[in-house]
Design a protein around this motif. Structure first.
Motif, PDB file in Angstrom:
ATOM      1  N   GLU A 195       0.739  -1.161   0.018  1.00  0.00           N
ATOM      2  CA  GLU A 195       0.164  -0.102   0.192  1.00  0.00           C
ATOM      3  C   GLU A 195       0.735   1.298  -0.064  1.00  0.00           C
ATOM      4  N   ALA A 196       2.119   1.375   0.333  1.00  0.00           N
ATOM      5  CA  ALA A 196       2.940   2.368   0.400  1.00  0.00           C
ATOM      6  C   ALA A 196       3.546   2.510  -1.035  1.00  0.00           C
ATOM      7  N   ARG A 197       3.450   1.606  -1.807  1.00  0.00           N
ATOM      8  CA  ARG A 197       3.983   2.057  -3.110  1.00  0.00           C
ATOM      9  C   ARG A 197       3.567   3.062  -3.891  1.00  0.00           C
ATOM     10  N   PRO A 198       4.177   3.941  -4.452  1.00  0.00           N
ATOM     11  CA  PRO A 198       3.360   5.361  -5.294  1.00  0.00           C
ATOM     12  C   PRO A 198       2.396   4.742  -6.249  1.00  0.00           C
ATOM     13  N   ALA A 199       2.929   3.675  -7.216  1.00  0.00           N
ATOM     14  CA  ALA A 199       1.997   3.338  -8.071  1.00  0.00           C
ATOM     15  C   ALA A 199       0.583   2.494  -7.612  1.00  0.00           C
ATOM     16  N   HIS A 200       1.040   1.726  -6.493  1.00  0.00           N
ATOM     17  CA  HIS A 200      -0.563   1.384  -5.819  1.00  0.00           C
ATOM     18  C   HIS A 200      -1.245   2.559  -5.377  1.00  0.00           C
ATOM     19  N   ARG A 201      -0.681   3.589  -4.655  1.00  0.00           N
ATOM     20  CA  ARG A 201      -1.530   4.674  -4.552  1.00  0.00           C
ATOM     21  C   ARG A 201      -2.059   5.433  -5.376  1.00  0.00           C
ATOM     22  N   ARG A 202      -1.450   5.527  -6.652  1.00  0.00           N
ATOM     23  CA  ARG A 202      -2.133   6.167  -7.711  1.00  0.00           C
ATOM     24  C   ARG A 202      -3.385   5.348  -8.321  1.00  0.00           C
ATOM     25  N   ALA A 203      -3.157   3.950  -8.042  1.00  0.00           N
ATOM     26  CA  ALA A 203      -4.250   3.088  -8.798  1.00  0.00           C
ATOM     27  C   ALA A 203      -5.328   3.259  -7.860  1.00  0.00           C
ATOM     28  N   VAL A 204      -5.206   3.251  -6.453  1.00  0.00           N
ATOM     29  CA  VAL A 204      -6.301   3.282  -5.394  1.00  0.00           C
ATOM     30  C   VAL A 204      -6.941   4.675  -5.476  1.00  0.00           C
ATOM     31  N   ALA A 205      -6.146   5.648  -5.910  1.00  0.00           N
ATOM     32  CA  ALA A 205      -6.693   7.066  -6.313  1.00  0.00           C
ATOM     33  C   ALA A 205      -7.492   6.972  -7.183  1.00  0.00           C
ATOM     34  N   ARG A 206      -7.348   6.314  -8.479  1.00  0.00           N
ATOM     35  CA  ARG A 206      -8.239   6.458  -9.376  1.00  0.00           C
ATOM     36  C   ARG A 206      -9.398   5.469  -9.360  1.00  0.00           C
ATOM     37  N   GLU A 207      -9.474   4.491  -8.295  1.00  0.00           N
ATOM     38  CA  GLU A 207     -10.559   3.677  -7.697  1.00  0.00           C
ATOM     39  C   GLU A 207     -11.599   4.504  -7.117  1.00  0.00           C
ATOM     40  N   GLY A 208     -11.115   5.303  -6.192  1.00  0.00           N
ATOM     41  CA  GLY A 208     -12.038   6.257  -5.405  1.00  0.00           C
ATOM     42  C   GLY A 208     -12.347   5.430  -4.218  1.00  0.00           C
ATOM     43  N   PRO A 209     -13.319   5.903  -3.490  1.00  0.00           N
ATOM     44  CA  PRO A 209     -13.839   5.350  -2.092  1.00  0.00           C
ATOM     45  C   PRO A 209     -14.355   3.900  -2.532  1.00  0.00           C
ATOM     46  N   GLN A 210     -14.097   2.898  -1.443  1.00  0.00           N
ATOM     47  CA  GLN A 210     -14.363   1.534  -1.260  1.00  0.00           C
ATOM     48  C   GLN A 210     -15.899   1.439  -1.185  1.00  0.00           C
ATOM     49  N   ARG A 211     -16.468   1.103  -2.115  1.00  0.00           N
ATOM     50  CA  ARG A 211     -18.135   0.806  -2.082  1.00  0.00           C
ATOM     51  C   ARG A 211     -18.766  -0.541  -2.253  1.00  0.00           C
ATOM     52  N   PHE A 212     -17.377  -1.701  -2.547  1.00  0.00           N
ATOM     53  CA  PHE A 212     -17.939  -3.032  -2.663  1.00  0.00           C
ATOM     54  C   PHE A 212     -18.193  -3.675  -1.348  1.00  0.00           C
ATOM     55  N   TYR A 213     -17.586  -3.623  -0.175  1.00  0.00           N
ATOM     56  CA  TYR A 213     -18.004  -4.160   1.266  1.00  0.00           C
ATOM     57  C   TYR A 213     -18.605  -3.203   1.712  1.00  0.00           C
ATOM     58  N   ALA A 214     -19.945  -3.660   2.531  1.00  0.00           N
ATOM     59  CA  ALA A 214     -20.737  -2.773   3.262  1.00  0.00           C
ATOM     60  C   ALA A 214     -20.534  -2.646   4.859  1.00  0.00           C
ATOM     61  N   GLN A 215     -19.575  -3.740   5.188  1.00  0.00           N
ATOM     62  CA  GLN A 215     -19.227  -3.571   6.616  1.00  0.00           C
ATOM     63  C   GLN A 215     -17.702  -4.027   6.250  1.00  0.00           C
ATOM     64  N   ASP A 216     -16.980  -3.801   7.793  1.00  0.00           N
ATOM     65  CA  ASP A 216     -15.697  -4.207   7.819  1.00  0.00           C
ATOM     66  C   ASP A 216     -15.120  -5.384   7.925  1.00  0.00           C
ATOM     67  N   PHE A 217     -16.090  -6.410   8.563  1.00  0.00           N
ATOM     68  CA  PHE A 217     -15.860  -7.692   8.494  1.00  0.00           C
ATOM     69  C   PHE A 217     -17.089  -8.621   8.485  1.00  0.00           C
ATOM     70  N   TYR A 218     -17.058  -9.698   7.625  1.00  0.00           N
ATOM     71  CA  TYR A 218     -18.206 -10.636   7.497  1.00  0.00           C
ATOM     72  C   TYR A 218     -17.955 -11.931   8.173  1.00  0.00           C
ATOM     73  N   PRO A 219     -18.640 -11.993   9.493  1.00  0.00           N
ATOM     74  CA  PRO A 219     -18.373 -13.267  10.132  1.00  0.00           C
ATOM     75  C   PRO A 219     -19.153 -14.459   9.526  1.00  0.00           C
ATOM     76  N   VAL A 220     -18.859 -15.801   9.621  1.00  0.00           N
ATOM     77  CA  VAL A 220     -19.559 -16.813   9.346  1.00  0.00           C
ATOM     78  C   VAL A 220     -20.956 -16.806   9.908  1.00  0.00           C
ATOM     79  N   PRO A 221     -21.940 -16.984   9.263  1.00  0.00           N
ATOM     80  CA  PRO A 221     -23.127 -16.978   9.481  1.00  0.00           C
ATOM     81  C   PRO A 221     -23.475 -18.224  10.605  1.00  0.00           C
ATOM     82  N   GLU A 222     -24.352 -18.019  11.506  1.00  0.00           N
ATOM     83  CA  GLU A 222     -24.706 -19.225  12.335  1.00  0.00           C
ATOM     84  C   GLU A 222     -25.544 -20.079  11.702  1.00  0.00           C
ATOM     85  N   GLY A 223     -25.550 -21.422  12.136  1.00  0.00           N
ATOM     86  CA  GLY A 223     -26.319 -22.395  11.575  1.00  0.00           C
ATOM     87  C   GLY A 223     -27.592 -22.150  12.153  1.00  0.00           C
TER      88      GLY A 223
END
Length: 223
Positions: A195-223
């Motif tokens: 994440e510290a590589r300048p090229a990676h940072r540029r790619a992330v900047a092109r992506e914009g804010p993360q909208r793929f995941y709606a929460q920070d962590f997805y636990p395994v659902p209970e049975g």
């Protein structure tokens, strides 16, 4: 012109990052990004079905060439435009380089499975707790294998940064949504170096804010 068919924060991020890492956007650009939403009608329309036999991202149009599959695109761009990021046939690091390139897809297939089960399924469909638990366990094992083999190196190969590390860019972004990296200190440090590589940072900047995941962590659902 380079045209990248892309889902933000999907596997096509590998190609976007590699384009930044190699400077191809400056040398061959401009870059046009055709963005899609997974499952949206536009993925069945336009050029994507023609470019990708599976009708999936990424696909790229560059130098009159049309390709799909992130691993194939990464290997091709390295061979033709950035050999310093590959390992040539006959060199001592070539087998490990190829192994890590393809290991990335072993890992990504598990992440994709979890994305489908825990992110995209909507009622009345329900994820299977047993299947989700087994998939998380398999993902954790792939991370443990990386942790053990990374050792004290900065990058996957002793010779330094390579396209094998680029292939892991999507994986180490997505995997912590299902398996915390707290138990993998070497991988956590490796992710920070990526994440510290300048090229990676540029790619992330092109992506914009993360909208793929709606929460920070997805636990395994209970049975």
């Amino acid at each position: 012109m380079i045209r990248l068919h892309h889902v933000p924060y999907g596997r096509s991020f590998r190609v976007l990052w590699l384009l930044e890492e190699t400077g191809l956007i400056d040398r061959l650009g401009p870059l046009e990004i055709v963005a899609y939403r997974i499952g949206a009608p536009e993925m069945r329309e336009g050029d994507l079905p023609r470019l990708s036999p599976a009708n999936r991202i990424p696909a790229i149009e560059i130098d009159g060439l049309e390709m799909s599959e992130s691993g194939a695109i990464v290997e091709y761009l390295v061979e033709t435009h950035a050999p310093e990021l590959g390992r040539a046939p006959g060199t001592c690091e070539r087998p490990a380089y190829l192994q890590w390139i393809h290991y990335a897809e072993t890992q990504a297939s598990l992440i994709e499975n979890l994305n489908l089960q825990l992110v995209f399924l909507r009622p009345p469909a329900k994820p299977s707790p047993v299947v989700a638990k087994l998939t998380v366990a398999r993902l954790r094992q792939t991370l443990a294998g990386m942790e053990a083999r990374l050792g004290d190196r900065d990058w996957l190969l002793p010779g330094g940064f390579s396209a094998a590390d680029v292939m892991m860019g999507f994986n180490l972004f997505a995997a912590p949504y299902y398996v915390p990296l707290d138990g993998f200190p070497r991988l956590a440090a490796y992710k920070a170096r990526i994440e510290a590589r300048p090229a990676h940072r540029r790619a992330v900047a092109r992506e914009g804010p993360q909208r793929f995941y709606a929460q920070d962590f997805y636990p395994v659902p209970e049975g």
